[in-house]
Design an enzyme around this catalytic site. Structure first.
Site, mmCIF file in Angstrom:
data_model
loop_
_atom_site.group_PDB
_atom_site.id
_atom_site.type_symbol
_atom_site.label_atom_id
_atom_site.label_comp_id
_atom_site.label_asym_id
_atom_site.label_seq_id
_atom_site.Cartn_x
_atom_site.Cartn_y
_atom_site.Cartn_z
ATOM 1 N N ASN A 7 48.349 40.626 46.155
ATOM 2 C CA ASN A 7 48.677 41.474 45.013
ATOM 3 C C ASN A 7 47.536 42.474 44.895
ATOM 4 O O ASN A 7 46.420 42.107 44.534
ATOM 5 C CB ASN A 7 48.815 40.641 43.738
ATOM 6 C CG ASN A 7 49.040 41.479 42.501
ATOM 7 O OD1 ASN A 7 48.937 42.693 42.511
ATOM 8 N ND2 ASN A 7 49.347 40.809 41.409
ATOM 9 N N ARG A 9 46.740 44.579 42.814
ATOM 10 C CA ARG A 9 46.170 44.782 41.482
ATOM 11 C C ARG A 9 45.193 43.674 41.088
ATOM 12 O O ARG A 9 44.543 43.753 40.054
ATOM 13 C CB ARG A 9 47.296 44.872 40.450
ATOM 14 C CG ARG A 9 48.185 46.093 40.707
ATOM 15 C CD ARG A 9 49.207 46.274 39.644
ATOM 16 N NE ARG A 9 48.545 46.595 38.378
ATOM 17 C CZ ARG A 9 49.124 46.508 37.201
ATOM 18 N NH1 ARG A 9 50.368 46.128 37.101
ATOM 19 N NH2 ARG A 9 48.457 46.817 36.118
ATOM 20 N N CYS A 10 45.094 42.641 41.925
ATOM 21 C CA CYS A 10 44.244 41.484 41.623
ATOM 22 C C CYS A 10 42.921 41.595 42.386
ATOM 23 O O CYS A 10 42.905 41.730 43.615
ATOM 24 C CB CYS A 10 44.977 40.210 42.026
ATOM 25 S SG CYS A 10 43.983 38.722 41.949
ATOM 26 N N ARG A 11 41.819 41.515 41.665
ATOM 27 C CA ARG A 11 40.493 41.622 42.279
ATOM 28 C C ARG A 11 40.262 40.527 43.314
ATOM 29 O O ARG A 11 39.768 40.782 44.415
ATOM 30 C CB ARG A 11 39.411 41.578 41.197
ATOM 31 C CG ARG A 11 37.998 41.755 41.752
ATOM 32 C CD ARG A 11 36.953 41.836 40.653
ATOM 33 N NE ARG A 11 36.955 40.695 39.757
ATOM 34 C CZ ARG A 11 36.295 39.548 39.979
ATOM 35 N NH1 ARG A 11 35.580 39.403 41.061
ATOM 36 N NH2 ARG A 11 36.341 38.574 39.099
ATOM 37 N N ARG A 14 42.159 41.296 46.443
ATOM 38 C CA ARG A 14 41.501 42.370 47.213
ATOM 39 C C ARG A 14 40.269 41.827 47.943
ATOM 40 O O ARG A 14 40.020 42.188 49.095
ATOM 41 C CB ARG A 14 41.123 43.541 46.302
ATOM 42 C CG ARG A 14 42.327 44.318 45.795
ATOM 43 C CD ARG A 14 41.928 45.612 45.107
ATOM 44 N NE ARG A 14 40.959 45.447 44.034
ATOM 45 C CZ ARG A 14 41.255 45.261 42.754
ATOM 46 N NH1 ARG A 14 42.513 45.202 42.366
ATOM 47 N NH2 ARG A 14 40.295 45.146 41.854
#
Length: 113
Positions: A7, A9-11, A14
């Protein structure tokens, strides 16, 4: 080949992706919010993780708290809920041919490398 259920948008997701990019391993990115898993795929992933379905649920998500938190759901029902609401699936997950890990912390991904 490795797969990362990602995802963007998820730190943590990433960070997990960066670990894979810095490895010498080939991997495929699965954006599971755009390409939801089937019940069978999710069940296979849970088996590779060696956990129960409830252990894969993100219990702080608003939809969990509002719709499912107080329900007594079977494993099959939990899998169905996660397939319908992929935002509830913990992330990132990295999968190899016979094992998978949740990248929380992201350093856990190194166990598969």
């Amino acid at each position: 080949m490795l797969k990362i259920y990602h995802n963007s948008r998820c730190r943590k997701s990433r960070e997990g992706l960066e670990i894979l990019k810095n490895s010498d391993k080939e991997f495929e990115i699965i954006e599971y919010l755009k390409e939801p898993l089937t019940e069978n795929e999710l069940e296979n992933l849970i088996n590779k993780l060696e956990i129960t379905p409830i252990q894969l649920v993100r219990k702080n998500e608003k939809i969990w708290k509002e719709k499912y938190k107080d329900k007594d759901l079977s494993d099959r029902e939990l899998i169905s809920v996660m397939v319908k609401n992929p935002k509830l699936i913990e992330r990132p997950i990295v999968e190899s041919d016979n094992k998978a890990v949740i990248g929380r912390p992201p350093s856990d991904i190194e166990k598969l490398l």
